[in-house]
Enzyme design. Structure first.
Site, PDB file in Angstrom:
ATOM      1  N   HIS A  91      -9.588   0.925   4.788  1.00  0.00           N
ATOM      2  CA  HIS A  91      -8.326   1.124   5.522  1.00  0.00           C
ATOM      3  C   HIS A  91      -8.604   2.041   6.717  1.00  0.00           C
ATOM      4  CE1 HIS A  91      -4.266   2.398   6.494  1.00  0.00           C
ATOM      5  NE2 HIS A  91      -3.840   1.355   5.799  1.00  0.00           N
ATOM      6  N   LYS A  95       0.049   4.248  -0.293  1.00  0.00           N
ATOM      7  CA  LYS A  95      -0.627   5.427   0.263  1.00  0.00           C
ATOM      8  C   LYS A  95      -0.372   6.655  -0.641  1.00  0.00           C
ATOM      9  CE  LYS A  95       0.004   3.385   4.770  1.00  0.00           C
ATOM     10  NZ  LYS A  95      -0.092   3.538   6.199  1.00  0.00           N
ATOM     11  N   GLY A 136       2.374   1.996  10.788  1.00  0.00           N
ATOM     12  CA  GLY A 136       3.361   3.070  10.674  1.00  0.00           C
ATOM     13  C   GLY A 136       4.055   3.420  11.979  1.00  0.00           C
ATOM     14  N   ASN A 189       0.870  -1.182   0.000  1.00  0.00           N
ATOM     15  CA  ASN A 189       0.000   0.000   0.000  1.00  0.00           C
ATOM     16  C   ASN A 189       0.905   1.230   0.000  1.00  0.00           C
ATOM     17  OD1 ASN A 189      -1.817   2.033   0.481  1.00  0.00           O
ATOM     18  ND2 ASN A 189      -2.332   1.383   2.577  1.00  0.00           N
TER      19      ASN A 189
HETATM   20  C1  PEP Z   1      -0.891   0.067   6.088  1.00  0.00           C
HETATM   21  O1  PEP Z   1      -1.083   1.267   6.129  1.00  0.00           O
HETATM   22  O2  PEP Z   1      -1.706  -0.662   5.489  1.00  0.00           O
HETATM   23  C2  PEP Z   1       0.290  -0.466   6.756  1.00  0.00           C
HETATM   24  C3  PEP Z   1       0.271  -1.718   7.081  1.00  0.00           C
HETATM   25  O3  PEP Z   1       1.318   0.426   6.997  1.00  0.00           O
HETATM   26  P1  PEP Z   1       2.754   0.088   7.641  1.00  0.00           P
HETATM   27  O4  PEP Z   1       3.224  -1.221   7.044  1.00  0.00           O
HETATM   28  O5  PEP Z   1       3.614   1.238   7.252  1.00  0.00           O
HETATM   29  O6  PEP Z   1       2.542  -0.048   9.107  1.00  0.00           O
END
Ligand code: PEP
Length: 247
Positions: free
Chosen positions: A95, A13, A171, A11
């Site tokens: 999400h 983003k 995150g 993802n």
């Molecule tokens: C996400 O936002 O779907 C995610 C899993 O982010 P991260 O891996 O950066 O924690």
């Protein structure tokens, strides 16, 4: 029933410009014969270019969200059909950044999943508890409630996946322990079977939240973990490939 085919989805983003397509191409070159499916979900504006750049490779392209209607007066929104039209095969829905930042409810997510199915896109439906809910002992009830509310009956027998993403792990570098992940994934599986009968054993249940090369193998081999939804670590080909190779 055979085990679900695992899926590792990146993802991106709101990250990535045209130049980032080189990173996606490097991912496609590196996936080799990994035993699962691999997808990248770039910002919507890169979908078309990425689908063309990756056509003929094993890496699928997905959207990060789609509207619940097929078309109309929704300024700034993108329909599932539009994503499919430019080459997307999957779409992330619900999400936590959309549930929190855009007030998406389970009902909205379920309508989006119906729209995705109409467009021929495979939904990846995200669920997950906040830290306050986990501390209050509500994680299982919250997550299974989201599964019941966000998955429409039309998904029965269709290809889809559920991504368990604890909000507090996204995150942050924090992850639940492996037994905590397994407990939630088993509860999601039981809910899927309750909702869809034996067909509820087919969808992979992805884990998402600070998956990195260093913790991927342990997470991916946990009970009922059928892959990962990866945010930050999907932006660099080397990191994402290390996660794919941990399958
Ligand atoms: C996400 O936002 O779907 C995610 C899993 O982010 P991260 O891996 O950066 O924690």
């Amino acid at each position: 029933m055979t085990a679900p085919t695992p899926l590792i989805a990146g993802n991106w983003k709101m990250n990535g410009l045209s130049a980032s397509l080189a990173e996606a191409e490097a991912i496609a070159r590196g996936v080799g014969d990994c035993p699962g499916r691999v997808a990248i979900c770039p910002p919507a504006v890169l979908t078309h270019q990425m689908a063309e750049a990756l056509s003929g490779t094993r890496v699928l392209v997905g959207g990060q969200d789609a509207h619940w209607d097929d078309f109309g007066a929704f300024t700034g929104d993108i329909s599932a059909e539009m994503l499919a039209d430019v080459g997307a095969k999957l779409v992330i829905l619900g999400h936590s950044e959309r549930r929190e930042g855009y007030r998406e409810t389970d009902e909205i997510v379920a309508k989006k999943a119906q729209a995705a199915l109409r467009a021929g896109l495979e939904p990846i439906v995200c669920v997950g508890e906040t830290l306050a809910q986990r501390k209050a002992g509500e994680a299982l009830a919250v997550v299974t409630g989201q599964v019941r509310g966000s998955l429409p009956p039309e998904l029965a027998g269709q290809a889809f996946s559920v991504a368990y993403e604890p909000v507090w792990a996204i995150g942050t570098g924090l992850t639940p322990t492996t037994p905590e992940i397994e407990e939630v994934h088993r509860a999601i599986r039981a809910t899927l079977v309750e909702m869809f009968g034996e067909a509820g054993r087919a969808p992979p249940i992805l884990y998402g939240g600070s998956v990195k090369p260093g913790n991927a193998a342990e997470i991916l081999h946990a009970d009922e973990v059928g892959g990962a939804l990866v945010g930050g670590a999907s932006l660099k080909a080397a990191d994402f490939l290390a996660i794919v190779q941990a399958l």
